[in-house]
Scaffold this motif. Sequence first.
Motif, short mmCIF file in Angstrom:
data_model
loop_
_atom_site.label_atom_id
_atom_site.label_comp_id
_atom_site.label_asym_id
_atom_site.label_seq_id
_atom_site.Cartn_x
_atom_site.Cartn_y
_atom_site.Cartn_z
N ASN A 391 -3.81 -20.43 -33.09
CA ASN A 391 -3.25 -20.08 -34.40
C ASN A 391 -4.36 -19.80 -35.41
OD1 ASN A 391 -0.47 -20.18 -33.83
ND2 ASN A 391 -0.48 -22.41 -33.92
N CYS A 392 -5.37 -20.68 -35.40
CA CYS A 392 -6.49 -20.49 -36.33
C CYS A 392 -7.26 -19.22 -35.99
CB CYS A 392 -7.42 -21.70 -36.29
SG CYS A 392 -6.65 -23.23 -36.85
N HIS A 393 -7.49 -19.02 -34.68
CA HIS A 393 -8.25 -17.83 -34.28
C HIS A 393 -7.46 -16.55 -34.55
CE1 HIS A 393 -11.07 -20.58 -32.71
NE2 HIS A 393 -10.34 -20.95 -31.68
N PHE A 394 -6.13 -16.64 -34.35
CA PHE A 394 -5.29 -15.48 -34.68
C PHE A 394 -5.42 -15.14 -36.16
CE2 PHE A 394 -1.20 -14.52 -36.74
CZ PHE A 394 -1.04 -13.21 -36.34
N ALA A 395 -5.35 -16.19 -36.99
CA ALA A 395 -5.46 -15.96 -38.43
C ALA A 395 -6.83 -15.39 -38.78
CB ALA A 395 -5.21 -17.26 -39.19
N SER A 396 -7.89 -15.96 -38.18
CA SER A 396 -9.25 -15.48 -38.47
C SER A 396 -9.42 -14.03 -38.04
CB SER A 396 -10.27 -16.37 -37.77
OG SER A 396 -10.19 -17.69 -38.23
N LYS A 397 -8.93 -13.73 -36.82
CA LYS A 397 -9.04 -12.35 -36.32
C LYS A 397 -8.22 -11.40 -37.17
CE LYS A 397 -8.37 -9.60 -32.12
NZ LYS A 397 -7.90 -9.61 -30.71
N LYS A 398 -7.00 -11.84 -37.50
CA LYS A 398 -6.14 -11.00 -38.33
C LYS A 398 -6.78 -10.76 -39.69
CE LYS A 398 -2.19 -8.93 -39.23
NZ LYS A 398 -1.72 -7.77 -38.47
N CYS A 399 -7.33 -11.83 -40.26
CA CYS A 399 -7.96 -11.70 -41.58
C CYS A 399 -9.16 -10.77 -41.52
CB CYS A 399 -8.41 -13.08 -42.09
SG CYS A 399 -7.02 -14.19 -42.43
N LYS A 400 -9.94 -10.89 -40.47
CA LYS A 400 -11.11 -10.02 -40.32
C LYS A 400 -10.67 -8.56 -40.19
CE LYS A 400 -15.14 -9.20 -37.39
NZ LYS A 400 -15.87 -9.63 -36.17
N ASP A 401 -9.67 -8.32 -39.34
CA ASP A 401 -9.18 -6.95 -39.16
C ASP A 401 -8.60 -6.40 -40.46
OD1 ASP A 401 -9.94 -7.16 -36.54
OD2 ASP A 401 -7.94 -7.57 -35.76
N VAL A 402 -7.89 -7.26 -41.18
CA VAL A 402 -7.28 -6.82 -42.44
C VAL A 402 -8.34 -6.44 -43.46
CG1 VAL A 402 -5.99 -7.66 -44.44
CG2 VAL A 402 -5.09 -8.03 -42.15
N ILE A 403 -9.36 -7.27 -43.58
CA ILE A 403 -10.43 -6.98 -44.55
C ILE A 403 -11.17 -5.70 -44.18
CG2 ILE A 403 -12.65 -7.79 -45.40
CD1 ILE A 403 -10.34 -9.18 -46.71
N VAL A 404 -11.43 -5.53 -42.86
CA VAL A 404 -12.10 -4.30 -42.42
C VAL A 404 -11.25 -3.07 -42.73
CG1 VAL A 404 -12.89 -3.04 -40.39
CG2 VAL A 404 -13.48 -5.44 -40.64
N ALA A 405 -9.94 -3.17 -42.42
CA ALA A 405 -9.04 -2.04 -42.70
C ALA A 405 -8.95 -1.77 -44.20
CB ALA A 405 -7.66 -2.34 -42.12
N ALA A 406 -8.90 -2.86 -45.00
CA ALA A 406 -8.81 -2.70 -46.45
C ALA A 406 -10.06 -2.02 -47.01
CB ALA A 406 -8.60 -4.06 -47.11
N ARG A 407 -11.22 -2.46 -46.55
CA ARG A 407 -12.46 -1.85 -47.04
C ARG A 407 -12.55 -0.38 -46.65
NH1 ARG A 407 -17.06 -3.83 -49.16
NH2 ARG A 407 -18.93 -2.55 -48.96
N LYS A 408 -12.06 -0.06 -45.45
CA LYS A 408 -12.07 1.33 -45.02
C LYS A 408 -11.19 2.19 -45.94
CE LYS A 408 -11.33 4.24 -40.94
NZ LYS A 408 -10.90 4.27 -39.53
N LEU A 409 -10.03 1.63 -46.33
CA LEU A 409 -9.14 2.36 -47.23
C LEU A 409 -9.78 2.52 -48.61
CD1 LEU A 409 -5.71 0.72 -46.31
CD2 LEU A 409 -6.40 3.07 -45.85
N MET A 410 -10.47 1.47 -49.06
CA MET A 410 -11.08 1.52 -50.40
C MET A 410 -12.22 2.53 -50.49
SD MET A 410 -11.20 -2.54 -51.20
CE MET A 410 -9.79 -3.57 -50.83
N THR A 411 -12.90 2.74 -49.38
CA THR A 411 -14.03 3.67 -49.39
C THR A 411 -13.63 5.07 -48.92
OG1 THR A 411 -14.65 2.88 -47.19
CG2 THR A 411 -15.74 1.86 -49.08
#
Length: 771
Positions: A391-411
């Motif tokens: 559960n923790c690793h899922f959240a960490s992986k999900k959070c990492k993927d989300v931040i990467v996707a968000a930064r890609k959209l912002m740039t």
Amino acid sequence: MASFVTEVLASSGKLEKEDLSGKISKMSRKVEDTKEEVCDMINKRYSEFLPSLQGSEELMVQVDEVSKEMDVLKNCVENEIRQNIHVAVTEYATLKQQLEKNTIIIKMLRHLKEFHSAMEESNNALLDKKYVDAANQLERARASVDSLKSWKTTQLPLLSALSSELTVQRENLIYHLGDEWKGLIIWRLPPSKALEPADLKSFLKVELNLRQACSKDSEPKPPALLCCVLQALAIQGDLQHKIKLFSQVLLKTMLKPLVMYPSLSVRVTEQQDEGITLALQCLEESDQEKSTPSQVYSKLLLVLKTLHTYLLDVSIGNKKLSAILGELIWEEISQCIIHECLLYSIPTNSSQLEKYNIVIKETEEFEKSLKEMEFLQGDSTDLLKYARDVNCHFASKKCKDVIVAARKLMTSKMHNTVKITPDYKLRLPKLPTPASEGKMKVKQETTQDEIIMENTKQLSAWSLCIPPCRISESVQQLMELAVNTLCEAVGSSTQCALQLFFTVRNIFQLFYDVVPTYHKENLLKFPHLAAIQHNNCMYMAHHLLTLGHYFRAHLPQPLSDGVATFVDMVPIFRKLGAQCFLAQMNVQRAELLERLSTAHNFCNLDDEDNYIAASKAVRQVIHQLKQLGTVWQDVLPVSIYCKAMGSFLNTAITEVIAKIMMLEDISSEDGEHLHTLCQTIIEEGPLVFIPLAEEHKNKKYQEEVPLYVKKWGTFKELVIVLRANLQEIVDRWSDGKGPLAMEFSSSEVKNLIRALFQNTERRAVALTKIK
């Protein structure tokens, strides 16, 4: 010898001191002679390398006889001292000291004899390939040398020779054991350079051959010779080094590649003459980027079980060889499994988390098998702990993927826009109605603003709606990403929900930090992008008002207690959007004033060059306003568009009014030119207030120009005055109550009259009426 003892033990029990001293002196000489002969023999044997085996044996017999005589004499002297201690303490103490010295020498000679016999037996055992016996005898010899070193009186040259011989013999044994090891455990590896860039093809040449691992008559087990070699290496303290080197090669060339390459597998072949061979092979190219946990576990167990059966099932002291190897490889191989396999097996969607229990069970079975073979000790390991904390690793992986996707959209590029209409709604998932909100009914395919309250007074259909405008497509996708992430948090564990929720907050914080910096130059350079950024920020602020409230009741504590909110970020985003747009407006305002500065202060317009410059400045201002109108028409909300264009037009006419009011003398021709230029502004200025194409038929916005341009009335009065006669000016002043008095002060009107008209009685009369 018997007669000597009989003489020492006199019939009366008394000894003559002189006789006893003589005998002790004689014994001392005898001991010294024996010592010299033994040392000479040892020197010849281990220092000068002279063969003297027979002489050494006779000397050993002589040493034993002298030792026995010394024991008898010692007992006699001790008895005599006890009987006559009050008579000859001093004499007997000296004699005892001499005797103890001789005793020490005898002990040293015994250690020398022990060393010699141990070295001989070790050599014989080594020739017979009795490696355990050879190792044990070398340990006996080393113990004898250590005992000799403990006495300071030991001759140093002799000790050096003995230590050197011991070292040579030990190295000889280690060399033979190494040869046996290489003959029993054979690695076939590609050149080391081929393995440097990790390449699948280079690993296909890796083989491990365990010789003599098969037998027709017995069950599969490590051969007896291998056991002897391992036992001897352990006795000599070199086993750990051998196993460490073996573990490093095993990890680098076999275990880690099996984890990292899905298409790589291991082949185990058994041949009577060749033994057991483990070879890496590639059965077929796999489309998988990473191996699944079950594939990795099965491949690793095949290798480790084979090694355990034919190599590692040997006890060294109270510890098995498999346990020694396990301690060396487990940490590294478990980290490799985590980072190269388990990390990529973590689900990306919360709906798949239940299926991950299969992976947890496979991991438990894998570790159970390793414990049965004693590769693993203890209950808790990093591998199983990692799998169970999915559960923790899922959240960490999900959070990492989300931040990467968000930064890609912002740039990404901002100019790709979508139209937001009044009926636009942010699509939100259907959530179960919380018990605390039983009175609230949520539709299927609920939207953010479609919550129907049981209240007789309904809000307007346009309440809380975004005005028509354009926003970046990437920002719309960013908001959808935030909503999907919050959906993942619903129904998750407390820790997982907290991570996901605060990741969403981090998305918005990242937007605040990244976008203004990354797009800084373009936001100042292009008015179109500044307007889009303004809309983006207002769009996000609009949804942040209610986003947390919608999900809060469905999240675990403490989020459900009020922590889940984004309202605090609303002013930040509104300010960010306003600052960006105001910065662009300041840039445009500066350009507008710079264009007006080329009008030569609107003076002496009867000069053709001055008139052309003033006319050009006015046309450029109108053109700039039209260009901004074209860029912003379909982007900004109507109210913001009108306020912005009104501000620019107000800046332009305020500057024109100020320049005209500064003129001290305006000829009739100048007045006509000024009137013409100002009339151009009056006619074309309102045209920029047509925000949409369909508004051409509706002149509402042009009619509302005075609402957005504060100096519009003042400007129109000034234009009238430029063409009016004295009486018309006085009439419009109307004793301070007319439209002219509403826009100008009496002193300003008087200055205008003095500039427009010559000094006559009529002008003087008119000036007196302006009060």
